[in-house]
Design a protein around this motif. Structure first.
Motif, PDB file in Angstrom:
ATOM      1  N   ILE A 263       0.842  -1.195   0.000  1.00 48.02           N
ATOM      2  CA  ILE A 263       0.000   0.000   0.000  1.00 48.02           C
ATOM      3  C   ILE A 263       0.878   1.246   0.000  1.00 48.02           C
ATOM      4  O   ILE A 263       0.630   2.212  -0.733  1.00 48.02           O
ATOM      5  CB  ILE A 263      -0.940  -0.004   1.221  1.00 48.02           C
ATOM      6  N   MET A 264       1.929   1.232   0.809  1.00 48.81           N
ATOM      7  CA  MET A 264       2.838   2.381   0.867  1.00 48.81           C
ATOM      8  C   MET A 264       3.467   2.652  -0.485  1.00 48.81           C
ATOM      9  O   MET A 264       3.548   3.801  -0.935  1.00 48.81           O
ATOM     10  CB  MET A 264       3.933   2.152   1.914  1.00 48.81           C
ATOM     11  N   LEU A 265       3.922   1.606  -1.157  1.00 48.25           N
ATOM     12  CA  LEU A 265       4.628   1.793  -2.420  1.00 48.25           C
ATOM     13  C   LEU A 265       3.701   2.330  -3.506  1.00 48.25           C
ATOM     14  O   LEU A 265       4.120   3.125  -4.346  1.00 48.25           O
ATOM     15  CB  LEU A 265       5.270   0.474  -2.863  1.00 48.25           C
ATOM     16  N   GLU A 266       2.444   1.919  -3.480  1.00 48.37           N
ATOM     17  CA  GLU A 266       1.491   2.462  -4.442  1.00 48.37           C
ATOM     18  C   GLU A 266       1.210   3.934  -4.153  1.00 48.37           C
ATOM     19  O   GLU A 266       1.070   4.744  -5.071  1.00 48.37           O
ATOM     20  CB  GLU A 266       0.204   1.647  -4.412  1.00 48.37           C
ATOM     21  N   LYS A 267       1.142   4.297  -2.881  1.00 49.51           N
ATOM     22  CA  LYS A 267       0.829   5.682  -2.510  1.00 49.51           C
ATOM     23  C   LYS A 267       2.015   6.620  -2.739  1.00 49.51           C
ATOM     24  O   LYS A 267       1.821   7.810  -2.989  1.00 49.51           O
ATOM     25  CB  LYS A 267       0.384   5.749  -1.049  1.00 49.51           C
ATOM     26  N   ILE A 268       3.237   6.097  -2.667  1.00 46.41           N
ATOM     27  CA  ILE A 268       4.421   6.928  -2.906  1.00 46.41           C
ATOM     28  C   ILE A 268       4.333   7.611  -4.268  1.00 46.41           C
ATOM     29  O   ILE A 268       4.728   8.764  -4.434  1.00 46.41           O
ATOM     30  CB  ILE A 268       5.708   6.067  -2.826  1.00 46.41           C
TER      31      ILE A 268
ATOM     32  N   ALA B 141       3.050  13.690   3.123  1.00 46.13           N
ATOM     33  CA  ALA B 141       3.321  13.908   4.545  1.00 46.13           C
ATOM     34  C   ALA B 141       2.094  13.568   5.375  1.00 46.13           C
ATOM     35  O   ALA B 141       2.190  12.913   6.424  1.00 46.13           O
ATOM     36  CB  ALA B 141       3.752  15.352   4.792  1.00 46.13           C
ATOM     37  N   GLN B 142       0.935  13.987   4.887  1.00 47.64           N
ATOM     38  CA  GLN B 142      -0.313  13.706   5.601  1.00 47.64           C
ATOM     39  C   GLN B 142      -0.604  12.211   5.611  1.00 47.64           C
ATOM     40  O   GLN B 142      -0.965  11.640   6.647  1.00 47.64           O
ATOM     41  CB  GLN B 142      -1.468  14.461   4.939  1.00 47.64           C
ATOM     42  N   TYR B 143      -0.426  11.568   4.459  1.00 48.19           N
ATOM     43  CA  TYR B 143      -0.756  10.140   4.357  1.00 48.19           C
ATOM     44  C   TYR B 143       0.171   9.284   5.213  1.00 48.19           C
ATOM     45  O   TYR B 143      -0.283   8.395   5.939  1.00 48.19           O
ATOM     46  CB  TYR B 143      -0.682   9.674   2.903  1.00 48.19           C
ATOM     47  N   PHE B 144       1.479   9.539   5.118  1.00 46.07           N
ATOM     48  CA  PHE B 144       2.430   8.664   5.799  1.00 46.07           C
ATOM     49  C   PHE B 144       2.646   9.019   7.268  1.00 46.07           C
ATOM     50  O   PHE B 144       2.861   8.141   8.099  1.00 46.07           O
ATOM     51  CB  PHE B 144       3.773   8.672   5.072  1.00 46.07           C
TER      52      PHE B 144
ATOM     53  N   ASN C  68       0.819  18.075   7.876  1.00 48.52           N
ATOM     54  CA  ASN C  68       0.556  18.766   6.610  1.00 48.52           C
ATOM     55  C   ASN C  68       1.804  18.861   5.745  1.00 48.52           C
ATOM     56  O   ASN C  68       1.725  18.836   4.522  1.00 48.52           O
ATOM     57  CB  ASN C  68      -0.003  20.168   6.875  1.00 48.52           C
ATOM     58  N   ASP C  69       2.961  18.970   6.389  1.00 46.29           N
ATOM     59  CA  ASP C  69       4.248  19.013   5.693  1.00 46.29           C
ATOM     60  C   ASP C  69       5.216  18.077   6.405  1.00 46.29           C
ATOM     61  O   ASP C  69       5.022  17.734   7.570  1.00 46.29           O
ATOM     62  CB  ASP C  69       4.819  20.434   5.697  1.00 46.29           C
ATOM     63  N   PHE C  70       6.259  17.654   5.688  1.00 51.17           N
ATOM     64  CA  PHE C  70       7.288  16.842   6.330  1.00 51.17           C
ATOM     65  C   PHE C  70       8.023  17.697   7.357  1.00 51.17           C
ATOM     66  O   PHE C  70       8.453  18.811   7.065  1.00 51.17           O
ATOM     67  CB  PHE C  70       8.279  16.303   5.296  1.00 51.17           C
ATOM     68  N   THR C  71       8.166  17.167   8.567  1.00 48.77           N
ATOM     69  CA  THR C  71       8.864  17.893   9.617  1.00 48.77           C
ATOM     70  C   THR C  71      10.354  17.583   9.551  1.00 48.77           C
ATOM     71  O   THR C  71      10.779  16.615   8.905  1.00 48.77           O
ATOM     72  CB  THR C  71       8.331  17.501  11.003  1.00 48.77           C
ATOM     73  N   GLN C  72      11.138  18.388  10.236  1.00 47.14           N
ATOM     74  CA  GLN C  72      12.580  18.146  10.276  1.00 47.14           C
ATOM     75  C   GLN C  72      12.881  16.811  10.934  1.00 47.14           C
ATOM     76  O   GLN C  72      13.780  16.074  10.495  1.00 47.14           O
ATOM     77  CB  GLN C  72      13.293  19.271  11.041  1.00 47.14           C
TER      78      GLN C  72
END
Length: 199
Positions: free
Chosen positions: A32-37, A45-48, A52-56
């Motif tokens: 599922i992860m690989l399809e969503k990538i 960022a929200q899905y994984f 809302n954004d990737f954090t540091q």
């Protein structure tokens, strides 16, 4: 690179789950992860990671784990090495990847295919990664190429959209992270070789 040249899905999934576990989230199913990538219609960022954004912190955790493990169990898809030998006789080859160029160069060198590519451009080298066309346009500018002379080979809608946005021809392959039923998708490496050699 990932999903087209290189079968790296398991390590990418493990890295995402490493980040998830370290920020208190449950593991996700690898497929599922690989399809969503490769899904250009979601906020990754929200899905994984639920932000809302990737954090540091997320970026640092991903880089830490992937830097240490990115070549573990990673292989070329069957037939890719021979394909590169064949098409490099008639094509100038570059890699445009949404991965960091640091990881990309490390993986390509580990698999002994780095010498086939005149240029490797990663997400760390552009303001906008695929599906934005900037990587492709930068390659075309660097080597003074007209769009009619270029072909992108990828495995995702992000690749397809990037090619369309750059105005260049593309082939999408069906051995990568996403499976397609579209009859226009290239099914085998041998089919891809025939298509590229026909140009």
């Amino acid at each position: 690179m990932d999903g087209t040249l290189v079968d790296s899905g398991i390590m990418i999934a493990k890295t995402i789950n490493f980040v998830r576990q370290n920020i208190g989230l449950e593991v996700l199913d690898a497929q599922i992860m690989l399809e969503k990538i490769n899904d250009p219609h979601i906020n990754s960022a929200q899905y994984f990671y639920g932000t809302n954004d990737f954090t540091q912190e997320q970026s640092d955790l991903f880089s830490q784990y992937y830097h240490e493990n990115c070549v573990v169990g990673v292989e070329l898809f069957d037939g890719i090495y021979d394909l590169l030998v064949d098409v490099s006789k008639n094509y100038q080859l570059s890699v445009a990847t949404n991965a960091s160029s640091i990881f990309a160069n490390k993986i390509l060198a580990h698999l002994n295919v780095d010498h086939f590519f005149d240029h490797v451009i990663g997400a760390d080298m552009v303001k906008e990664s695929k599906p934005h066309p900037q990587m492709l346009l930068d390659i075309m500018t660097q080597f003074d190429l007209q769009k009619e002379a270029c072909i992108l080979v990828g495995d995702s809608h992000k690749d397809l959209y990037a090619a369309n946005n750059a105005g260049i021809k593309s082939y999408i392959v069906n051995w990568g992270f996403t499976q397609y039923s579209d009859e226009n998708v290239v099914q085998t490496v041998e089919e891809l070789k025939q298509k590229l050699n026909a140009h």
